[in-house]
Every structure is written in C-alpha cells, then in structure tokens.
Motif scaffolding. Structure first.
Motif, PDB file in Angstrom:
ATOM      1  N   ILE A 199      67.449  11.675  74.510  1.00 43.22           N
ATOM      2  CA  ILE A 199      68.016  10.874  74.409  1.00 43.22           C
ATOM      3  C   ILE A 199      67.297   9.336  74.814  1.00 43.22           C
ATOM      4  N   SER A 200      66.955   9.326  76.096  1.00 47.06           N
ATOM      5  CA  SER A 200      66.505   8.209  76.708  1.00 47.06           C
ATOM      6  C   SER A 200      65.214   8.388  75.016  1.00 47.06           C
ATOM      7  N   GLN A 201      63.738   9.200  75.135  1.00 44.37           N
ATOM      8  CA  GLN A 201      63.143   8.942  74.364  1.00 44.37           C
ATOM      9  C   GLN A 201      63.517   8.065  73.161  1.00 44.37           C
ATOM     10  N   HIS A 202      64.069   9.181  71.755  1.00 47.60           N
ATOM     11  CA  HIS A 202      65.095   8.320  71.243  1.00 47.60           C
ATOM     12  C   HIS A 202      65.148   6.909  71.297  1.00 47.60           C
ATOM     13  N   LEU A 203      65.372   6.600  72.128  1.00 46.82           N
ATOM     14  CA  LEU A 203      65.817   5.131  72.204  1.00 46.82           C
ATOM     15  C   LEU A 203      64.715   4.686  72.976  1.00 46.82           C
ATOM     16  N   LYS A 204      63.564   4.326  73.293  1.00 46.69           N
ATOM     17  CA  LYS A 204      62.495   3.863  73.593  1.00 46.69           C
ATOM     18  C   LYS A 204      61.610   3.989  72.351  1.00 46.69           C
ATOM     19  N   VAL A 205      62.254   4.607  71.332  1.00 45.15           N
ATOM     20  CA  VAL A 205      61.179   4.814  69.474  1.00 45.15           C
ATOM     21  C   VAL A 205      61.627   3.966  69.428  1.00 45.15           C
ATOM     22  N   LEU A 206      63.485   3.896  69.079  1.00 45.20           N
ATOM     23  CA  LEU A 206      63.802   2.736  68.405  1.00 45.20           C
ATOM     24  C   LEU A 206      63.917   0.998  68.737  1.00 45.20           C
ATOM     25  N   GLU A 207      63.488   1.402  70.282  1.00 44.25           N
ATOM     26  CA  GLU A 207      63.209   0.209  70.858  1.00 44.25           C
ATOM     27  C   GLU A 207      62.178  -0.717  70.311  1.00 44.25           C
ATOM     28  N   ARG A 208      61.291  -0.046  70.308  1.00 46.39           N
ATOM     29  CA  ARG A 208      59.492  -0.079  70.223  1.00 46.39           C
ATOM     30  C   ARG A 208      59.347  -0.572  68.738  1.00 46.39           C
ATOM     31  N   ALA A 209      60.175   0.207  67.773  1.00 55.04           N
ATOM     32  CA  ALA A 209      60.397  -0.460  66.454  1.00 55.04           C
ATOM     33  C   ALA A 209      61.394  -1.431  65.948  1.00 55.04           C
ATOM     34  N   GLY A 210      61.669  -2.488  66.935  1.00 57.51           N
ATOM     35  CA  GLY A 210      62.700  -3.288  66.819  1.00 57.51           C
ATOM     36  C   GLY A 210      63.710  -3.035  66.625  1.00 57.51           C
ATOM     37  N   LEU A 211      64.085  -1.533  66.234  1.00 62.65           N
ATOM     38  CA  LEU A 211      65.764  -1.610  65.150  1.00 62.65           C
ATOM     39  C   LEU A 211      66.850  -1.422  66.440  1.00 62.65           C
ATOM     40  N   ILE A 212      66.533  -1.906  67.313  1.00 59.90           N
ATOM     41  CA  ILE A 212      67.818  -1.939  68.602  1.00 59.90           C
ATOM     42  C   ILE A 212      67.225  -2.668  69.734  1.00 59.90           C
ATOM     43  N   GLU A 213      67.815  -3.207  70.645  1.00 61.41           N
ATOM     44  CA  GLU A 213      68.083  -3.962  71.555  1.00 61.41           C
ATOM     45  C   GLU A 213      69.368  -3.283  72.258  1.00 61.41           C
ATOM     46  N   ARG A 214      68.666  -3.628  73.429  1.00 66.04           N
ATOM     47  CA  ARG A 214      69.346  -3.086  75.004  1.00 66.04           C
ATOM     48  C   ARG A 214      69.560  -4.860  75.661  1.00 66.04           C
ATOM     49  N   THR A 215      70.680  -4.127  76.370  1.00 62.23           N
ATOM     50  CA  THR A 215      70.944  -6.035  77.261  1.00 62.23           C
ATOM     51  C   THR A 215      72.275  -5.361  78.405  1.00 62.23           C
ATOM     52  N   THR A 216      71.349  -6.204  79.640  1.00 58.91           N
ATOM     53  CA  THR A 216      72.213  -5.438  80.517  1.00 58.91           C
ATOM     54  C   THR A 216      73.311  -6.671  81.288  1.00 58.91           C
TER      55      THR A 216
END
Length: 112
Positions: free
Chosen positions: A47-64
């Motif tokens: 899941i973490s890898q999938h999220l990294k791919v999506l984040e690298r493509a600018g499709l998701i944003e993570r906030t803490t």
C-alpha cells in the motif's frame, strides 16, 4: 528507463487497478492511510508503494495532523491527462474521417 515527465508519471500511476481504486476512494472523501489500507488484502508495504507512486504523480497529497496521515486526491493532474487525451482523440478522429473519405473515393472508382 524510468519516465520522469508529468504525463508519464500520471499514466503510469493510473495503469494499476489498485491505485485507481485508491483514487476512487479518495474522490469520495479524504481518508487516513489506515482507512485506505484496510480496503485491500495486500501488505502495508505494498500500500505504501502504491501511495508513493500516486504522490509522485501528484495525484494525492498527504497531510499530517498529530499521528494521523490524511490522504486527499488532487484533480489537477487528471485534468492535464484529460486535456492530452482529448487533443489526441480529436486528431485520431480527424484521421479516421480522412481514411473513411479516402475509402469511399476508392470504392466509387472501383465501381466505375
């Protein structure tokens, strides 16, 4: 060779059904990493890898916020991909129309 241009990153991210499902989830509401992960029967590192791919493509944003990591969808990259597809669709349709006209001309010549 790993592509680094924006469109290649977007299309590569969209090529995987798990990532598309993650985006579908996030299109309905923001979610924590845990909420996204519990929908899938794959490991946390996957899941973490999938999220990294999506984040690298600018499709998701993570906030803490404290211990919570919230994911939200970013639609701007999808808009960019949509523009590219629409542009090329028009070109392809024009070429198909030209081919159709050419075939009609050839058929008329054969009938004469």
């Amino acid at each position: 060779m790993v592509a680094k241009d924006t469109l290649s990153l977007i299309f590569a991210a969209l090529a995987d059904p798990t990532r598309r499902n993650i985006l579908t989830t996030l299109s309905q509401r923001a979610a924590t990493v845990g909420e996204v992960a519990e929908q899938f029967e794959i490991s946390a590192p996957a899941i973490s890898q999938h999220l990294k791919v999506l984040e690298r493509a600018g499709l998701i944003e993570r906030t803490t916020n404290a211990q919570w990591r919230t994911l939200t969808i970013r639609t701007e990259p999808l808009d960019e991909a949509s523009v590219w597809v629409d542009q090329h669709r028009r070109q392809w349709n024009q070429r198909f129309d030209a081919l159709e006209e050419h075939l009609k001309t050839m058929t008329k010549k054969e009938e004469q």
